[in-house]
Every structure is written in C-alpha cells, then in structure tokens.
Design an enzyme around this catalytic site. Structure first.
Site, mmCIF file in Angstrom:
data_model
loop_
_atom_site.group_PDB
_atom_site.id
_atom_site.type_symbol
_atom_site.label_atom_id
_atom_site.label_comp_id
_atom_site.label_asym_id
_atom_site.label_seq_id
_atom_site.Cartn_x
_atom_site.Cartn_y
_atom_site.Cartn_z
ATOM 1 N NE ARG A 54 -0.656 1.976 3.493
ATOM 2 C CZ ARG A 54 0.496 2.626 3.673
ATOM 3 N NH1 ARG A 54 1.616 2.000 4.013
ATOM 4 N NH2 ARG A 54 0.561 3.936 3.508
ATOM 5 N N GLY A 55 0.217 2.404 -0.225
ATOM 6 C CA GLY A 55 0.972 3.641 -0.399
ATOM 7 C C GLY A 55 1.092 3.871 -1.899
ATOM 8 C CB ALA A 56 0.349 6.839 -3.965
ATOM 9 N NE ARG A 84 -6.231 1.067 -2.014
ATOM 10 C CZ ARG A 84 -5.669 1.598 -0.917
ATOM 11 N NH1 ARG A 84 -4.414 1.345 -0.644
ATOM 12 N NH2 ARG A 84 -6.365 2.374 -0.114
ATOM 13 C CG ASP A 220 -3.038 8.190 -1.875
ATOM 14 O OD1 ASP A 220 -2.906 8.690 -0.750
ATOM 15 O OD2 ASP A 220 -2.816 6.989 -2.129
HETATM 16 O O1 MRU Z 1 -4.786 3.581 1.820
HETATM 17 P P1 MRU Z 1 -3.295 3.748 1.814
HETATM 18 O O2 MRU Z 1 -2.662 3.315 3.087
HETATM 19 O O3 MRU Z 1 -2.654 3.145 0.595
HETATM 20 O O4 MRU Z 1 -3.105 5.317 1.709
HETATM 21 C C1 MRU Z 1 -1.818 5.821 1.645
HETATM 22 C C2 MRU Z 1 -1.732 7.284 1.791
HETATM 23 O O5 MRU Z 1 -2.714 7.992 1.863
HETATM 24 C C3 MRU Z 1 -0.348 7.870 1.746
HETATM 25 O O6 MRU Z 1 -0.289 9.065 2.476
HETATM 26 C C4 MRU Z 1 0.038 8.163 0.290
HETATM 27 O O7 MRU Z 1 -0.195 7.058 -0.514
HETATM 28 C C5 MRU Z 1 1.445 8.581 0.156
HETATM 29 S S1 MRU Z 1 2.529 7.234 0.372
HETATM 30 C C6 MRU Z 1 4.093 7.791 0.106
#
Ligand code: MRU
Length: 327
Positions: A54-56, A84, A220
């Site tokens: 997870r994480g963009a 997603r 994201d």
């Molecule tokens: O739902 P997630 O945990 O994937 O959401 C992640 C976030 O909102 C992060 O802040 C974003 O992806 C930046 S990660 C470097």
C-alpha cells in the site's frame, strides 16, 4: 530503510524484484516482518486490494511489475488499475509500462522502481531544509519507505533531518480506520527517531498548545492543474487545523503521483468495506447491525498547502502547472 532484524540493523527495501516481485506484507506489521513473493497477476491484484502492499508509489511499482509479468498485459492492466482508484501512481506507472513493447516491460518496471526510490531520496534532501533543530513534526498515515520501496515521501525529509542530528520529534496520527500510524511508528522505531502516536482527534489540541512546528504528509494524487492534493482520509482536517494555527503544511510526493488532467470534482474517492470501521482486528466493536461509511481519501485544496516537495524541488501549489509545462 533500516530495519531491526533479530536485534541487528539491516538495510531493507519494502518491495523489490529478484526474478519475481517480492514485498513486505504490510498487513502483518508491526508485529511480524513477513516477506511475500507475488508470482501471478491475480496475486499482485489481491495484494494491492487488501493493502499487503500500500501507499501510492508502492502500488504504482507493484502494478508496473504486475503488467510486466503478464501473458496478456492489456488484460492485466485493466484488472490492476481497478484495484484502487484514487492513487494515480497505479494508473501512471501501468500506462508507462504499457507504452513499451512486451520484451521491454520488465526493464521499464525496473526503471520505474529505481526512479521512484531516487525521487524519494531527493525529496528527503530538499525537504530536510524545511526542518529546524528540535522541530516537532506531525504526519498522517504512512508515507514512509513501506509506501514507496525506500526512503518514503513525508518520512524522507524526517529521516534526513534525524541522520543530520537535528533532533526531530514526530507526532504520528494513528490514522483510523486502517491504523497506518502503526506502520509509521514501526519505521521510526527501527531508525531510532523519537515519536509519539496520537489519536487522530488529539492533533488540534496539540497544535493550539504550540506543540507542532510543521506538518508533512504524502499524497495519492497531486492535481497539478488546480493545486489540490488527495491523501488519506483526515488529511484535509489536518490542513485546516494547521492553517488556523499558523503551522506550515507541506505535501511530499514524487512526479508519478502528479495528475496533469483531472479536476478536483473528477477524482474518484475510494470507498472501502465498512468492516474496516466497525471492526478492529476482526472483532466487531459496534452494535451488530450498525453500518459505517468508509471513504479512504479526501481532498485538500491549494489554499491550505504551504508547499509541495517533489524530486525537482519545493513548489507552491499554484506553480505546478508551470513545472509540468501544462498548456
Ligand atoms: O490507503 P493507503 O494506506 O494506501 O493510503 C496511503 C496514503 O494515503 C499515503 O499518504 C500516500 O499514498 C502517500 S505514500 C508515500
């Protein structure tokens, strides 16, 4: 990132390719460090959907490798993009891999991976300059090495400041409902960075007391035309509180997170299963029969954003169009 394995500090990436795609399974953290090999497109899709990865930027990298390993890249691209919808890195990285012939897809995915990690390192070098000695920094969600392969976005300037002896202290939003604050706390503990986790609703109190000098979050999707950012649900509240209390609010994101087309009202905000709100670790904590609304992201308009840190430098939200040479 530095990770303590059996008491010893080791350099580990949260996602890597070594003949096949490997990830740290983030659903097992912070209590177990488990590595998982993803050898098929459905396995990559499942890992993204369930947030093992997870994480963009990290899901962008995973999506890129997912397409590169597919027998039918266009079918894989469609499936992976549907996992997603809000993090634009996923679509951006998949489109980039799809733009080359099949025999070049793996090297394109490798390029995206290495480029993302270098971008995050640059973000750290630029962002570190915003951090003063003994600053107390608030962050939301996990925008660390777990979310990007290495370094992180919001956590990269913090890592640099810590390594340069600035004595930073981090307030970590717990980040209901998925508690990504536990991942941030795990990363900070592994590097010996001082921090405390706070309930999300404690941040206004701390800001008003003058306990927070700076906010840094990830994104994201960065809407380059209008200067907004989409990030984990609750980010908008953090930004409004920061502005009200005169605290700088910075967003850190690599260019793969930039969206040069969408307007704010066109962004699809992912809604996740209500069980994420109603249950904690599989245990129902609300009355049986209660329902929940679970939007995973929100949008922060440009008037709340002090600056956006990317691998090219630090920009005002209104400068992004010029940075990307948008017409
Ligand atoms: O739902 P997630 O945990 O994937 O959401 C992640 C976030 O909102 C992060 O802040 C974003 O992806 C930046 S990660 C470097």
């Amino acid at each position: 990132m530095r990770v303590l394995v059996k008491g010893k500090s080791r350099e580990v990436r949260s996602i890597w390719h070594e003949g096949s795609l490997n990830i740290i399974d983030q659903t097992k953290l912070p209590h177990k460090l488990v590595f998982q090999k993803l050898s098929t497109v459905p396995a990559v899709a499942e890992a993204i959907r369930t947030m093992r990865v997870r994480g963009a930027p990290a899901i962008g990298i995973a999506g890129a490798y997912g397409v590169a390993m597919a027998q039918k890249p266009s079918v894989a691209a469609k499936l992976l993009k549907s996992t997603r919808p809000t993090a634009v890195d996923l679509a951006n990285c998949i489109d980039e891999v799809m733009s080359v012939p099949p025999e070049k897809m793996l090297s394109k995915a490798n390029e995206i991976f290495e480029r993302t990690i270098s971008a995050c390192k640059r973000i750290g070098e630029f962002g570190e300059k915003l951090i003063g000695k003994n600053d107390r920094i608030l962050t939301h969600c996990n925008a660390g090495a777990l979310a990007t392969g290495d370094w992180g976005t919001a956590l990269s300037p913090i890592r640099f400041a810590h390594r340069n002896g600035k004595g930073v202290f981090v307030y970590v939003d717990e980040t209901r409902p998925r508690l990504q604050g536990a991942l941030t706390s795990w990363e900070l503990l592994n590097e010996g960075i001082g921090h405390k986790v706070i309930a999300d609703n404690a941040r206004g109190y701390l800001m008003r007391k003058g306990e927070i000098d700076l906010v840094i979050v990830g994104a994201d999707r960065v809407g380059a035309r209008e200067g907004w950012i989409a990030n984990k649900i609750g980010t908008y509240e953090v930004a409004v509180l920061a502005k009200e209390n005169g605290i700088p609010f910075y967003v850190a994101a690599p260019l793969t997170t930039f969206d040069s087309k969408s307007l704010e009202n066109e962004v699809i905000i992912e809604e996740r299963n209500e069980r994420e709100v109603l249950e904690i670790q599989g245990k129902l904590i609300f009355p049986k029969g209660a329902h929940a609304f679970n939007p995973a992201f929100d949008i922060t308009p440009k008037e709340y954003i002090t600056g956006i840190i990317c691998e090219k430098g630090i920009f005002k939200p209104g400068e992004l169009g010029r940075l990307l040479l948008l017409p």
